[in-house]
Design an enzyme around this catalytic site. Structure first.
Site, PDB file in Angstrom:
ATOM      1  N   LYS A  22      15.113  24.118  53.816  1.00  0.00           N
ATOM      2  CA  LYS A  22      13.980  23.412  53.196  1.00  0.00           C
ATOM      3  C   LYS A  22      14.496  22.235  52.377  1.00  0.00           C
ATOM      4  O   LYS A  22      13.992  21.117  52.503  1.00  0.00           O
ATOM      5  CB  LYS A  22      13.201  24.356  52.286  1.00  0.00           C
ATOM      6  CG  LYS A  22      12.258  23.648  51.305  1.00  0.00           C
ATOM      7  CD  LYS A  22      11.543  24.589  50.371  1.00  0.00           C
ATOM      8  CE  LYS A  22      12.253  24.889  49.106  1.00  0.00           C
ATOM      9  NZ  LYS A  22      12.174  23.894  48.040  1.00  0.00           N
ATOM     10  N   ASN A  23      15.520  22.490  51.567  1.00  0.00           N
ATOM     11  CA  ASN A  23      15.982  21.458  50.621  1.00  0.00           C
ATOM     12  C   ASN A  23      16.807  20.362  51.279  1.00  0.00           C
ATOM     13  O   ASN A  23      17.155  19.383  50.630  1.00  0.00           O
ATOM     14  CB  ASN A  23      16.733  22.100  49.460  1.00  0.00           C
ATOM     15  CG  ASN A  23      15.778  22.863  48.557  1.00  0.00           C
ATOM     16  OD1 ASN A  23      14.558  22.719  48.680  1.00  0.00           O
ATOM     17  ND2 ASN A  23      16.320  23.670  47.677  1.00  0.00           N
ATOM     18  N   CYS A 116       6.168  22.530  36.315  1.00  0.00           N
ATOM     19  CA  CYS A 116       6.813  23.512  37.186  1.00  0.00           C
ATOM     20  C   CYS A 116       7.206  24.714  36.318  1.00  0.00           C
ATOM     21  O   CYS A 116       7.753  24.562  35.229  1.00  0.00           O
ATOM     22  CB  CYS A 116       8.041  22.835  37.790  1.00  0.00           C
ATOM     23  SG  CYS A 116       8.968  23.926  38.835  1.00  0.00           S
ATOM     24  N   ARG A 121      11.110  19.347  34.625  1.00  0.00           N
ATOM     25  CA  ARG A 121      11.623  18.695  35.842  1.00  0.00           C
ATOM     26  C   ARG A 121      11.582  17.170  35.647  1.00  0.00           C
ATOM     27  O   ARG A 121      10.826  16.466  36.283  1.00  0.00           O
ATOM     28  CB  ARG A 121      10.809  19.089  37.076  1.00  0.00           C
ATOM     29  CG  ARG A 121      10.653  20.565  37.352  1.00  0.00           C
ATOM     30  CD  ARG A 121      11.934  21.293  37.666  1.00  0.00           C
ATOM     31  NE  ARG A 121      12.572  20.893  38.886  1.00  0.00           N
ATOM     32  CZ  ARG A 121      12.284  21.394  40.088  1.00  0.00           C
ATOM     33  NH1 ARG A 121      11.320  22.276  40.210  1.00  0.00           N
ATOM     34  NH2 ARG A 121      12.947  21.010  41.161  1.00  0.00           N
ATOM     35  N   ASP A 309      19.083  28.522  42.511  1.00  0.00           N
ATOM     36  CA  ASP A 309      18.039  29.026  43.416  1.00  0.00           C
ATOM     37  C   ASP A 309      18.295  30.451  43.883  1.00  0.00           C
ATOM     38  O   ASP A 309      17.456  31.010  44.586  1.00  0.00           O
ATOM     39  CB  ASP A 309      17.909  28.105  44.642  1.00  0.00           C
ATOM     40  CG  ASP A 309      17.361  26.752  44.261  1.00  0.00           C
ATOM     41  OD1 ASP A 309      17.405  25.835  45.084  1.00  0.00           O
ATOM     42  OD2 ASP A 309      16.917  26.602  43.098  1.00  0.00           O
ATOM     43  N   ARG A 401       6.217  28.549  50.586  1.00  0.00           N
ATOM     44  CA  ARG A 401       6.740  27.188  50.411  1.00  0.00           C
ATOM     45  C   ARG A 401       8.170  27.102  50.939  1.00  0.00           C
ATOM     46  O   ARG A 401       8.608  26.029  51.372  1.00  0.00           O
ATOM     47  CB  ARG A 401       6.748  26.815  48.925  1.00  0.00           C
ATOM     48  CG  ARG A 401       5.403  26.823  48.273  1.00  0.00           C
ATOM     49  CD  ARG A 401       5.434  26.186  46.916  1.00  0.00           C
ATOM     50  NE  ARG A 401       5.977  24.821  47.008  1.00  0.00           N
ATOM     51  CZ  ARG A 401       5.871  23.940  46.010  1.00  0.00           C
ATOM     52  NH1 ARG A 401       5.281  24.282  44.885  1.00  0.00           N
ATOM     53  NH2 ARG A 401       6.352  22.729  46.127  1.00  0.00           N
TER      54      ARG A 401
HETATM   55  C1  EPZ Z   1      16.757  20.467  43.761  1.00  0.00           C
HETATM   56  O1  EPZ Z   1      15.754  20.108  42.828  1.00  0.00           O
HETATM   57  C2  EPZ Z   1      16.167  21.599  44.579  1.00  0.00           C
HETATM   58  N1  EPZ Z   1      14.957  21.143  45.253  1.00  0.00           N
HETATM   59  C3  EPZ Z   1      15.829  22.791  43.671  1.00  0.00           C
HETATM   60  O2  EPZ Z   1      15.385  23.862  44.507  1.00  0.00           O
HETATM   61  C4  EPZ Z   1      17.107  23.227  42.962  1.00  0.00           C
HETATM   62  O3  EPZ Z   1      16.794  24.275  42.063  1.00  0.00           O
HETATM   63  C5  EPZ Z   1      17.704  22.040  42.187  1.00  0.00           C
HETATM   64  O4  EPZ Z   1      17.932  20.935  43.090  1.00  0.00           O
HETATM   65  C6  EPZ Z   1      19.030  22.385  41.537  1.00  0.00           C
HETATM   66  O5  EPZ Z   1      19.927  22.815  42.503  1.00  0.00           O
HETATM   67  C7  EPZ Z   1      15.072  20.341  46.341  1.00  0.00           C
HETATM   68  O6  EPZ Z   1      16.157  19.999  46.753  1.00  0.00           O
HETATM   69  C8  EPZ Z   1      13.794  19.919  46.992  1.00  0.00           C
HETATM   70  P1  EPZ Z   1      17.922  18.436  40.029  1.00  0.00           P
HETATM   71  P2  EPZ Z   1      15.927  18.768  41.947  1.00  0.00           P
HETATM   72  O7  EPZ Z   1      17.429  17.043  39.924  1.00  0.00           O
HETATM   73  O8  EPZ Z   1      16.682  17.752  42.705  1.00  0.00           O
HETATM   74  C9  EPZ Z   1      17.904  17.954  35.341  1.00  0.00           C
HETATM   75  C10 EPZ Z   1      13.988  25.605  45.214  1.00  0.00           C
HETATM   76  O9  EPZ Z   1      13.770  26.711  44.701  1.00  0.00           O
HETATM   77  N2  EPZ Z   1      17.419  16.609  35.650  1.00  0.00           N
HETATM   78  O10 EPZ Z   1      19.220  18.694  40.696  1.00  0.00           O
HETATM   79  O11 EPZ Z   1      14.612  18.412  41.404  1.00  0.00           O
HETATM   80  C11 EPZ Z   1      16.895  19.036  35.695  1.00  0.00           C
HETATM   81  O12 EPZ Z   1      16.013  19.266  34.617  1.00  0.00           O
HETATM   82  C12 EPZ Z   1      14.040  24.360  44.349  1.00  0.00           C
HETATM   83  O13 EPZ Z   1      14.221  25.411  46.437  1.00  0.00           O
HETATM   84  C13 EPZ Z   1      17.308  15.684  34.627  1.00  0.00           C
HETATM   85  O14 EPZ Z   1      17.601  15.974  33.474  1.00  0.00           O
HETATM   86  O15 EPZ Z   1      16.846  19.302  40.760  1.00  0.00           O
HETATM   87  C14 EPZ Z   1      17.776  20.232  35.970  1.00  0.00           C
HETATM   88  O16 EPZ Z   1      18.109  20.859  34.753  1.00  0.00           O
HETATM   89  C15 EPZ Z   1      13.696  24.643  42.897  1.00  0.00           C
HETATM   90  N3  EPZ Z   1      16.834  14.432  34.907  1.00  0.00           N
HETATM   91  C16 EPZ Z   1      19.046  19.619  36.556  1.00  0.00           C
HETATM   92  O17 EPZ Z   1      19.030  18.237  36.165  1.00  0.00           O
HETATM   93  C17 EPZ Z   1      16.513  14.065  36.195  1.00  0.00           C
HETATM   94  O18 EPZ Z   1      16.111  12.893  36.400  1.00  0.00           O
HETATM   95  C18 EPZ Z   1      19.114  19.688  38.059  1.00  0.00           C
HETATM   96  O19 EPZ Z   1      17.938  19.084  38.558  1.00  0.00           O
HETATM   97  C19 EPZ Z   1      16.638  15.023  37.220  1.00  0.00           C
HETATM   98  C20 EPZ Z   1      17.097  16.279  36.930  1.00  0.00           C
END
Ligand code: EPZ
Length: 434
Positions: A22-23, A116, A121, A309, A401
């Site tokens: 998915k991701n 979320c 997020r 995850d 999802r």
């Molecule tokens: C991806 O989300 C995945 N989703 C998430 O999977 C996964 O949990 C996450 O990466 C972490 O591995 C998809 O790929 C569609 P991040 P993403 O930006 O990219 C902080 C699932 O269950 N952050 O890597 O949105 C954020 O708060 C989903 O399949 C900022 O501070 O996650 C978090 O603590 C849930 N500022 C950390 O970084 C930003 O601009 C990682 O977030 C972006 C993120």
């Protein structure tokens, strides 16, 4: 709405095939917009999030068609730069559209992703990266508006307080592919899904080096071509089935998995007494070793660390592992919505800040529980498979999802689980103690 009814306490056996990631699929759909040619995506899982993404891309003006159950054709010949709020608010990953639209059209308007339950997020790192390329970004009426007419290659840093951003890396990478000059992405995420995106972009004619590392280098090109790309297997789905075998003390064969994507998870399984071995044709056999399950400690981190995850599903396993286990969340510190529901099943878990301390019990008792998000629903189902008695998991739409045909795959391994309409819920759940 639908519910799952699970009759627990039987060990899984048999085999299961893993679907596409998915991701990985979601950013790949977005990446197809970088070219005006047609792209074919294969091994795409059948998920509601994929359906949402297909609808959004179709609303942008692309021709989107599902040729076969797992094969999609996207022809983004003429697209607009703005996505509809009604669809975008349903799925955070739609933020991945910012980069391709900015790169291809020089502008983008995407509503801010909604709230979320797993935690905050933000998208500040996405915006910082695009501004680093020269984009002008403003937030108006909940919509992120990007003016990216004159992008120029630059040195970007993609790390944040909680490590690299996965979709932020994807956005910066996709925009950089069509940005004149050289762009370096330091502190880039190196999840297998990012590597899969790099592979697709390279096949479209992008110039990227450093694939697989935390430092990507991109030389912008004038245009990208369409391509045909096969999505990698879903490592989170794979690990969820490993945990299903472990929690039910079963023995299963997993087909189509990519063991090299499971590093930290496989290491933890070894530590807690789960035996995973790959046969000559890359199939994964899973069983609990003769010494049984052991308690463990784990901290979630960006790849190659232990995936956030998998934290909820692994917490379910800890409930059945004798002794004290500690699971600490460093990516989404409040990602513990599954804990109150596991407590309803008799689990002994205390939350201390960003850690869950779990006292493994001999067994849990089935109960009516409520899914709150995608991975929490998987955790509750795993606990139900191993618990004594019946577990009813409500709000199963969260599961749909991210898990393709989950109950059918579990049934194929002997699990007694069925998908029922919410009306099938017993009106009153009798006293827990007979
Ligand atoms: C991806 O989300 C995945 N989703 C998430 O999977 C996964 O949990 C996450 O990466 C972490 O591995 C998809 O790929 C569609 P991040 P993403 O930006 O990219 C902080 C699932 O269950 N952050 O890597 O949105 C954020 O708060 C989903 O399949 C900022 O501070 O996650 C978090 O603590 C849930 N500022 C950390 O970084 C930003 O601009 C990682 O977030 C972006 C993120």
């Amino acid at each position: 709405m639908e519910v799952f009814r699970i009759a627990g306490n039987n060990s899984l056996s048999g085999s299961v095939s893993v679907s596409g990631s998915k991701n990985s699929s979601l950013p790949l759909f977005a990446a197809s917009l970088l070219s005006s040619d047609e792209t074919i995506l294969e091994n795409v899982p059948q998920l509601s999030d994929i359906q949402f993404m297909a609808e959004i891309i179709s609303e942008l003006g692309a021709e989107v068609e599902r040729l076969e159950p797992n094969t999609w054709r996207i022809n983004p010949k003429s697209i607009v730069h703005y996505a509809p709020y009604e669809l975008v608010r349903k799925m955070r990953a739609s933020i991945c559209l910012l980069g391709p639209l900015a790169g291809r059209l020089g502008r983008a308007e995407i509503p801010m992703p909604g709230g979320c339950v797993i935690g905050n997020r933000p998208i500040d790192l996405h915006i910082r990266a695009l501004q680093g390329l020269g984009a002008k970004v403003r937030l108006k009426g909940g919509v992120v508006q990007i003016d990216a007419e004159n992008l120029k290659g630059n040195k970007l840093f993609l790390g944040g307080r909680h490590g690299s951003t996965v979709t932020g890396t994807a956005n910066a990478l996709m925009a950089a592919c069509l940005t004149p000059g050289i762009t370096t992405l330091d502190g880039a995420a190196c999840e297998p899904e990012i590597n899969d995106l790099c592979k697709m972009l390279l096949s479209m004619g992008a110039q990227i080096t450093g694939v697989g590392s935390h430092r990507l280098k991109v030389e912008g090109v004038d245009r990208l071509n369409g391509c045909r790309h096969k999505v990698i297997p879903d490592r989170i789905e794979t690990a969820t089935y490993v945990l299903a075998a472990a929690i039910t003390n079963g023995e299963i064969l997993i087909r189509g998995a990519e063991l090299s994507h499971l590093g930290a998870f496989a290491n933890l399984m070894d530590e807690c007494g789960v035996e995973m071995s790959e046969n000559q044709i890359g199939e994964l056999t899973v069983r609990v070793g003769s010494k049984g399950l052991k308690s463990f400690e784990v901290i979630t981190l960006p790849y190659p660390g232990f995936p956030t995850d998998l934290q909820a599903q692994t917490t379910a396993l800890a409930c059945f592992s004798p002794g004290l286990s500690i699971l600490t969340e460093k990516v989404y510190p409040s990602r513990f919505m599954h804990v109150p529901e596991l407590l309803r099943m008799g689990a002994q878990i205390s939350l201390e800040g960003a850690s869950a301390i779990v006292k493994g019990a001999a067994s849990l008792t089935g109960a009516p529980v409520m899914a709150s998000d995608l991975r929490a629903s998987a955790a509750l189902i795993l606990a139900g498979l191993a618990a004594k008695g019946e577990t009813w998991v409500q709000r199963i739409y969260h599961l749909d999802r991210g898990y393709d045909k989950f109950e059918k795959k579990l049934q194929g391994m002997g699990a007694e689980v069925e998908r029922l309409p919410e009306s099938a819920l017993p009106k009153s759940f009798g006293p827990l103690i007979d």
